[in-house]
Motif scaffolding. Structure first.
Motif, PDB file in Angstrom:
ATOM      1  N   PRO A 118       0.859  -1.192  -0.058  1.00 24.22           N
ATOM      2  CA  PRO A 118       0.247  -0.073  -0.038  1.00 24.22           C
ATOM      3  C   PRO A 118       0.685   1.183   0.108  1.00 24.22           C
ATOM      4  CG  PRO A 118      -0.027  -1.206   2.085  1.00 24.22           C
ATOM      5  CD  PRO A 118       0.624  -2.072   1.089  1.00 24.22           C
ATOM      6  N   ILE A 119       2.167   1.065   0.679  1.00 28.16           N
ATOM      7  CA  ILE A 119       2.873   2.297   0.950  1.00 28.16           C
ATOM      8  C   ILE A 119       3.385   2.762  -0.936  1.00 28.16           C
ATOM      9  CG2 ILE A 119       5.093   3.320   1.667  1.00 28.16           C
ATOM     10  CD1 ILE A 119       4.441   2.019   4.241  1.00 28.16           C
ATOM     11  N   LEU A 120       3.857   1.715  -1.494  1.00 26.82           N
ATOM     12  CA  LEU A 120       4.338   2.097  -2.872  1.00 26.82           C
ATOM     13  C   LEU A 120       3.266   2.499  -3.829  1.00 26.82           C
ATOM     14  CD1 LEU A 120       6.615  -0.973  -3.524  1.00 26.82           C
ATOM     15  CD2 LEU A 120       7.357   1.262  -2.704  1.00 26.82           C
ATOM     16  N   ILE A 121       1.852   2.027  -3.452  1.00 26.56           N
ATOM     17  CA  ILE A 121       0.754   2.408  -4.159  1.00 26.56           C
ATOM     18  C   ILE A 121       0.545   3.926  -4.005  1.00 26.56           C
ATOM     19  CG2 ILE A 121      -1.643   2.232  -4.753  1.00 26.56           C
ATOM     20  CD1 ILE A 121      -1.536  -0.893  -4.055  1.00 26.56           C
ATOM     21  N   LEU A 122       0.824   4.132  -2.835  1.00 25.03           N
ATOM     22  CA  LEU A 122       0.359   5.571  -2.446  1.00 25.03           C
ATOM     23  C   LEU A 122       1.532   6.647  -2.742  1.00 25.03           C
ATOM     24  CD1 LEU A 122      -1.099   7.800  -0.339  1.00 25.03           C
ATOM     25  CD2 LEU A 122       0.855   7.079   1.295  1.00 25.03           C
ATOM     26  N   LEU A 123       2.881   6.082  -3.123  1.00 21.23           N
ATOM     27  CA  LEU A 123       3.763   6.976  -3.771  1.00 21.23           C
ATOM     28  C   LEU A 123       3.525   6.942  -5.202  1.00 21.23           C
ATOM     29  CD1 LEU A 123       7.063   5.350  -2.255  1.00 21.23           C
ATOM     30  CD2 LEU A 123       6.416   7.606  -2.076  1.00 21.23           C
ATOM     31  N   VAL A 124       3.158   6.129  -5.917  1.00 16.04           N
ATOM     32  CA  VAL A 124       2.678   6.167  -7.306  1.00 16.04           C
ATOM     33  C   VAL A 124       1.581   7.131  -7.513  1.00 16.04           C
ATOM     34  CG1 VAL A 124       1.784   4.991  -9.154  1.00 16.04           C
ATOM     35  CG2 VAL A 124       3.467   3.906  -7.823  1.00 16.04           C
ATOM     36  N   LEU A 125       0.702   7.015  -6.623  1.00 17.43           N
ATOM     37  CA  LEU A 125      -0.649   8.136  -6.711  1.00 17.43           C
ATOM     38  C   LEU A 125       0.042   9.543  -6.548  1.00 17.43           C
ATOM     39  CD1 LEU A 125      -3.334   6.216  -5.089  1.00 17.43           C
ATOM     40  CD2 LEU A 125      -3.427   6.837  -7.178  1.00 17.43           C
ATOM     41  N   PRO A 177      -8.666  10.718   7.459  1.00 13.47           N
ATOM     42  CA  PRO A 177      -9.067   9.526   7.814  1.00 13.47           C
ATOM     43  C   PRO A 177      -8.250   8.052   7.513  1.00 13.47           C
ATOM     44  CG  PRO A 177     -11.120  10.447   6.663  1.00 13.47           C
ATOM     45  CD  PRO A 177      -9.669  11.353   6.558  1.00 13.47           C
ATOM     46  N   MET A 178      -7.212   8.341   6.769  1.00 11.69           N
ATOM     47  CA  MET A 178      -6.458   7.367   6.262  1.00 11.69           C
ATOM     48  C   MET A 178      -5.085   7.482   7.295  1.00 11.69           C
ATOM     49  SD  MET A 178      -6.703   7.279   2.304  1.00 11.69           S
ATOM     50  CE  MET A 178      -6.784   9.092   2.273  1.00 11.69           C
ATOM     51  N   ILE A 179      -4.913   8.271   8.402  1.00 11.49           N
ATOM     52  CA  ILE A 179      -3.462   8.593   8.965  1.00 11.49           C
ATOM     53  C   ILE A 179      -3.527   7.115   9.785  1.00 11.49           C
ATOM     54  CG2 ILE A 179      -2.751   9.719  11.130  1.00 11.49           C
ATOM     55  CD1 ILE A 179      -3.804  12.367   9.832  1.00 11.49           C
ATOM     56  N   GLY A 180      -2.312   6.804   9.654  1.00 14.45           N
ATOM     57  CA  GLY A 180      -1.855   5.571  10.513  1.00 14.45           C
ATOM     58  C   GLY A 180      -2.463   4.373   9.802  1.00 14.45           C
ATOM     59  N   GLN A 181      -2.682   4.146   8.744  1.00 15.23           N
ATOM     60  CA  GLN A 181      -2.995   2.858   7.938  1.00 15.23           C
ATOM     61  C   GLN A 181      -1.976   2.465   7.037  1.00 15.23           C
ATOM     62  OE1 GLN A 181      -6.438   2.921   5.538  1.00 15.23           O
ATOM     63  NE2 GLN A 181      -7.828   4.204   7.035  1.00 15.23           N
ATOM     64  N   GLY A 182      -0.558   2.923   7.389  1.00 16.92           N
ATOM     65  CA  GLY A 182       0.538   2.464   6.494  1.00 16.92           C
ATOM     66  C   GLY A 182       0.854   0.746   7.156  1.00 16.92           C
ATOM     67  N   GLY A 183       1.685   0.248   6.287  1.00 17.91           N
ATOM     68  CA  GLY A 183       2.363  -0.902   6.767  1.00 17.91           C
ATOM     69  C   GLY A 183       1.726  -2.081   5.870  1.00 17.91           C
ATOM     70  N   THR A 186      24.546  -0.542   2.113  1.00 17.37           N
ATOM     71  CA  THR A 186      22.752  -0.454   1.991  1.00 17.37           C
ATOM     72  C   THR A 186      22.598  -1.111   0.723  1.00 17.37           C
ATOM     73  OG1 THR A 186      22.770   1.418   1.608  1.00 17.37           O
ATOM     74  CG2 THR A 186      22.635   0.863   3.759  1.00 17.37           C
ATOM     75  N   GLU A 187      21.270  -1.636   0.574  1.00 21.60           N
ATOM     76  CA  GLU A 187      20.638  -1.971  -0.575  1.00 21.60           C
ATOM     77  C   GLU A 187      19.428  -1.824  -0.506  1.00 21.60           C
ATOM     78  OE1 GLU A 187      20.631  -6.111  -3.372  1.00 21.60           O
ATOM     79  OE2 GLU A 187      20.465  -6.334  -1.210  1.00 21.60           O
ATOM     80  N   GLU A 188      18.656  -1.255  -1.553  1.00 20.22           N
ATOM     81  CA  GLU A 188      17.199  -0.768  -1.804  1.00 20.22           C
ATOM     82  C   GLU A 188      16.431  -1.638  -2.500  1.00 20.22           C
ATOM     83  OE1 GLU A 188      17.535   4.294  -1.296  1.00 20.22           O
ATOM     84  OE2 GLU A 188      16.948   3.295  -3.243  1.00 20.22           O
ATOM     85  N   SER A 189      15.094  -1.540  -2.223  1.00 22.53           N
ATOM     86  CA  SER A 189      14.208  -2.499  -2.999  1.00 22.53           C
ATOM     87  C   SER A 189      14.104  -1.902  -4.330  1.00 22.53           C
ATOM     88  CB  SER A 189      12.689  -2.175  -2.295  1.00 22.53           C
ATOM     89  OG  SER A 189      11.898  -2.704  -3.014  1.00 22.53           O
ATOM     90  N   ASP A 203      12.423   1.764   5.267  1.00 17.87           N
ATOM     91  CA  ASP A 203      11.680   0.417   5.277  1.00 17.87           C
ATOM     92  C   ASP A 203      11.838  -0.453   4.030  1.00 17.87           C
ATOM     93  OD1 ASP A 203      10.367   1.223   7.448  1.00 17.87           O
ATOM     94  OD2 ASP A 203       8.738   2.085   6.530  1.00 17.87           O
ATOM     95  N   TYR A 204      12.547   0.365   3.000  1.00 14.97           N
ATOM     96  CA  TYR A 204      12.797  -0.382   1.875  1.00 14.97           C
ATOM     97  C   TYR A 204      14.246  -0.398   1.463  1.00 14.97           C
ATOM     98  CZ  TYR A 204       8.017   0.203   0.909  1.00 14.97           C
ATOM     99  OH  TYR A 204       6.382   0.248   1.174  1.00 14.97           O
ATOM    100  N   THR A 205      15.177  -0.419   2.517  1.00 11.65           N
ATOM    101  CA  THR A 205      16.413  -0.320   2.840  1.00 11.65           C
ATOM    102  C   THR A 205      16.885  -1.186   3.780  1.00 11.65           C
ATOM    103  OG1 THR A 205      16.715   2.124   2.074  1.00 11.65           O
ATOM    104  CG2 THR A 205      18.699   1.025   2.517  1.00 11.65           C
ATOM    105  N   LYS A 206      17.910  -2.310   3.131  1.00 18.64           N
ATOM    106  CA  LYS A 206      18.429  -3.045   4.420  1.00 18.64           C
ATOM    107  C   LYS A 206      19.842  -3.310   4.289  1.00 18.64           C
ATOM    108  CE  LYS A 206      18.289  -7.199   1.236  1.00 18.64           C
ATOM    109  NZ  LYS A 206      17.903  -8.495   0.951  1.00 18.64           N
ATOM    110  N   ARG A 207      20.587  -3.435   5.310  1.00 20.14           N
ATOM    111  CA  ARG A 207      22.059  -3.475   5.323  1.00 20.14           C
ATOM    112  C   ARG A 207      22.300  -4.708   4.887  1.00 20.14           C
ATOM    113  NH1 ARG A 207      24.293   0.692   7.855  1.00 20.14           N
ATOM    114  NH2 ARG A 207      26.250  -0.138   7.787  1.00 20.14           N
ATOM    115  N   THR A 208      23.513  -4.601   3.990  1.00 20.82           N
ATOM    116  CA  THR A 208      24.222  -5.803   3.273  1.00 20.82           C
ATOM    117  C   THR A 208      25.220  -6.499   4.345  1.00 20.82           C
ATOM    118  OG1 THR A 208      26.194  -4.687   2.323  1.00 20.82           O
ATOM    119  CG2 THR A 208      23.773  -4.757   1.239  1.00 20.82           C
ATOM    120  N   GLY A 209      25.683  -5.967   5.253  1.00 15.00           N
ATOM    121  CA  GLY A 209      26.733  -6.433   6.159  1.00 15.00           C
ATOM    122  C   GLY A 209      28.087  -6.438   5.501  1.00 15.00           C
TER     123      GLY A 209
END
Length: 778
Positions: free
Chosen positions: A197-204, A354-360, A643-646, A444-450
């Motif tokens: 849903p967050i990616l859909i929100l970004l696209v919109l 009304p949509m505040i807090g609906q992320g995730g 780091t590595e991004e989605s 949320d879309y970035t992770k550490r590679t180590g």
């Protein structure tokens, strides 16, 4: 009011636009150029989905790797190996091919396979290899160019790609980088992934933010030359037209300009489409025929633009009294009201609240409420800016002559100044909000590679059978390489891998210096063996690494179809403690120095070389890639990062950058047209001031201040609205509030830079308009 009367009056205005002499033609031309730029960008936007679809389809059609069981050699099989590389930040798609029979499938873009030692290349790669810039890449591809890949086999006009003929590829088959295939293209339906849903929100939000400035510019363009047009319309009152008929005639003039603008926009789009085939933006390129707008969306643009022109004109004339003896707009206009202008952004916040807090992962956002809320907030900028300009300039008085000329002009026509800045203010407000949203969810879309980039900057995974120890020596002699560490590894099981290995542990081989990158050794010399604990699986290595025990080596990467290679655990294993290796892992393992490894085991180890650069040497990564290609053409070269991004997140952000570049180009072009139109309106005034002795420098500065004051107010208002929208969006996705002030300043700075460039480009026409000949009238 009948439809017939509407049609008659609109048609009359349409004819006036083309029969009103030079003034009429100039106004139609300016309107058409402004509308045409907006229409071109709208058509480009409607063509983007088709372009992405064609790119995806082309990529699927040439898909050449299958990860199923290994096929037997046949008349219709081909062995193909992935030899992708990178050059100066650009991906190079490479394939080594060996057809095994006359019926071997031929990929799209080729009519036949190149012979061994030859290659066919994409036009962009041929151009690069023939230039001085491609010298290092040419050394990496030691093949003779014998042909060109056609458009069917490429996803973009600037894609770098090649197919090279090779032999003896079958021993390299591993089911991933090298495989035997009998067809190209993906079969079956790909699995459907859960929509984020967050990616859909970004696209919109990206689409709304990028398209809103275009709509504002089109609405501004249809009002070019409004003051002169209204004075001409006063003459119609003398011959008997009423005020409503006069407004409809004015709408007909705007309709004429918008229709010509549709023609101009189509021409601009076709020219831009051809130009797009020769350029690359953020690593993405297309062929011109990819950019085909959807017929439905193109028809919607063709209907919406003329309709908007009529509605905007009627709306703009609602407060203008056109009388037979003049236009009652030169008097002091009524003070603008603030209350209804605040309702727009407040309404936008109310839709988003009304949509505040609906992320995730389980969140859902109503796309209509999102679109409506963002639109109302951005439209609120266009409503609040005229009030803000009027309120501020009414309180500006003292200053130099240039300042006073500018302020007085703004006090008389603050609406025109605000309209010129509306588009850039909307663009900046949306960009600020998007930057906040991207920065807020990036974690949320970035992770550490180590991966420890202080110990190595590149990892080279060698193919089966490549001697990794001698390979390290060649990397050490490469220009710009400070250090090269090579390790060989394989998995050990307690049982034959054909029947399931049971418990497993890791076997690692290397020189003493190399082994110290993975464990803390008490002492070391060639011939020593170690058992390492303190890693991820001490229980398995303690159980298996017992002197005299026979273990089974993984000979074919877990497939269980290779020979059963046995290895007996030697006596005298020294204890050692695991440390974090350069690739970020901390493994319990058996470590062997070269003399402790039997030949039958050594040949089956997977070799890896870790390379540390001297970053002061230019093109050190390219030199290292060339060495890797020389040592092992099948090597997998990996550049390390912390780091590595989605991939999906990165794609959306890339689309934003591409769209933002197009919108900035539209902003600059439209602002220039608007500035030239306003200068033309003031030609006689400028000439009069020059005739009375006003210096050119003073007039030039006054024009600059007339632009700078509304721009400063517009950017300030845009920052406030953008920060507000960004805060609401962050609350919607459940991210903590935070402002990336560098991004905010960069967005406002980019907007200000565009205005400065436009002002500089308008100075030559300004100087020509200052001539006394401008007082001449017809």
């Amino acid at each position: 009011m009948s439809t017939r009367e509407w049609g008659r009056d609109l048609g009359l205005g349409f004819r006036f636009a083309f029969t009103g002499g030079r003034e009429g033609w100039i106004r139609v031309l300016l309107t058409a150029v402004g509308v045409g730029l907006g229409v071109a960008l709208l058509l480009l936007t409607t063509a983007i989905p088709n372009a992405l679809s064609v790119r995806h389809a082309r990529d699927n059609d040439r898909a050449d790797h299958t990860y199923g069981p290994v096929r037997p050699k046949a008349a219709n099989t081909l062995v193909i190996s992935d030899t992708d590389t990178e050059f100066h930040g650009h991906d190079v798609r490479g394939r080594l091919v060996e057809p095994e029979g006359p019926e071997a499938p031929v990929p799209p873009g080729l009519t036949a396979y190149p012979a061994t030692g030859d290659m066919v290349v994409s036009p962009a790669l041929r151009e690069l290899l023939g230039s001085s810039e491609g010298r290092l890449l040419r050394a990496r591809l030691p093949y003779r160019i014998t042909g060109t890949i056609t458009e069917d086999g490429l996803v973009g006009s600037r894609e770098l790609a090649y197919y090279a003929g090779a032999k003896n590829l079958a021993p390299k088959i591993d089911g991933s980088r090298t495989a035997r295939i009998d067809m190209y293209g993906l079969t079956g339906t790909p699995p459907q992934s859960h929509a984020d849903p967050i990616l859909i929100l970004l696209v919109l939000v990206v689409f709304v933010v990028l398209l809103m400035p275009v709509a504002v510019f089109i609405a501004t363009a249809v009002r070019f030359g409004g003051e002169r047009r209204d004075r001409r319309l006063a003459a119609l009152r003398l011959v008997g037209s009423d005020s409503r008929m006069t407004r409809r005639i004015a709408a007909g003039e705007a309709l004429a300009g918008s229709l010509v603008g549709l023609v101009f926009g189509t021409a601009f789009f076709l020219l831009g489409r051809q130009f797009a085939g020769s350029m690359e933006v953020v690593g993405i390129s297309v062929f011109p025929d990819y950019l085909n707008p959807s017929p439905t969306l193109a028809a919607l643009v063709a209907l919406a633009v003329p309709a908007a022109a009529v509605l905007v004109t009627l709306f703009a004339l609602r407060g203008v009294v056109i009388e037979p003896l003049g236009v009652v707009r030169t008097a002091k206009p009524a003070r603008r009201r603030l209350w209804w202008r605040l309702l727009l952004p407040l309404g936008g916040i109310a839709l988003l609240a009304p949509m505040i807090g609906q992320g995730g992962s389980d969140g859902q956002f109503n796309q209509y409420l999102v679109t409506g809320g963002v639109l109302l907030l951005l439209v609120g900028v266009t409503a609040l800016l005229p009030w803000a300009v009027e309120a501020v300039v009414a309180r500006l008085h003292r200053g130099s002559v240039a300042w006073q000329l500018a302020v007085r002009r703004l006090q008389l026509s603050s609406g025109s100044a605000a309209r010129m800045v509306n588009g850039i203010a909307v663009a900046v407000a949306g960009a600020v909000a998007l930057q906040m949203l991207f920065a807020g969810v990036q974690g949320d879309y970035t992770k550490r590679t180590g991966q420890d980039v202080t110990r190595a900057q590149m990892q080279i995974n060698l193919s089966d059978g490549t001697p990794f120890r001698t390979a390290a020596d060649q990397f050490r002699t490469t220009k710009g390489v400070r250090k090269a560490v090579s390790l060989g590894s394989a998995s050990l099981g307690e049982k034959d891998w054909k029947n399931g290995p049971g418990d497993t542990t890791l076997l690692v081989s290397g020189t003493c210096a190399s082994l110290r990158e993975t464990a803390r050794l008490p002492s070391c010399r060639d011939g020593d063996a170690f058992v390492v604990t303190g890693g991820e699986d001490d229980a398995a290595v303690t159980k298996l690494a017992r002197p005299g025990r026979v273990l089974h080596l993984d000979a074919d990467h877990g497939a269980g179809k290779g020979p059963d290679v046995r290895w007996t655990v030697p006596a005298g294993l020294k204890p050692a403690h695991a440390i974090t290796s350069p690739n970020g892992t901390r493994s319990s393992a058996v470590l062997l120095t070269p003399a402790a490894v039997p030949d039958r085991v050594d040949r089956l180890l997977d070799g890896t070389v870790y390379v540390m650069f001297d970053k002061g040497v230019p093109d050190v990564s390219e030199y290292t890639r060339n060495t890797a290609a020389k040592v092992d053409p099948f090597a997998d070269v990996m550049v390390w990062s912390t780091t590595e991004e989605s991939r999906n997140f990165t794609s959306i952000r890339t689309g934003l950058y591409v769209g933002a570049l197009c919108v900035l180009a539209l902003i600059g072009a439209s602002l220039l047209v608007t500035q030239l139109e306003q200068l033309r309106e003031r030609r006689k005034l400028l000439s009069s001031l020059m005739a009375f002795g006003t210096r050119r420098r003073t007039l030039s500065l006054s024009v600059f201040w007339q632009t700078a004051i509304p721009v400063a107010l517009g950017l300030l208002l845009a920052s406030v609205v953008g920060l507000t929208l960004g805060a609401v969006l962050l609350k919607m996705v459940g991210s903590p509030l935070g402002v990336d002030w560098r991004s905010v300043l960069s967005m406002t700075g980019a907007g200000a830079a565009v205005v400065l460039v436009v002002t500089a480009l308008s100075l030559p026409p300004l100087l020509r308009l200052m001539r006394p000949e401008g007082l001449r009238t017809e």
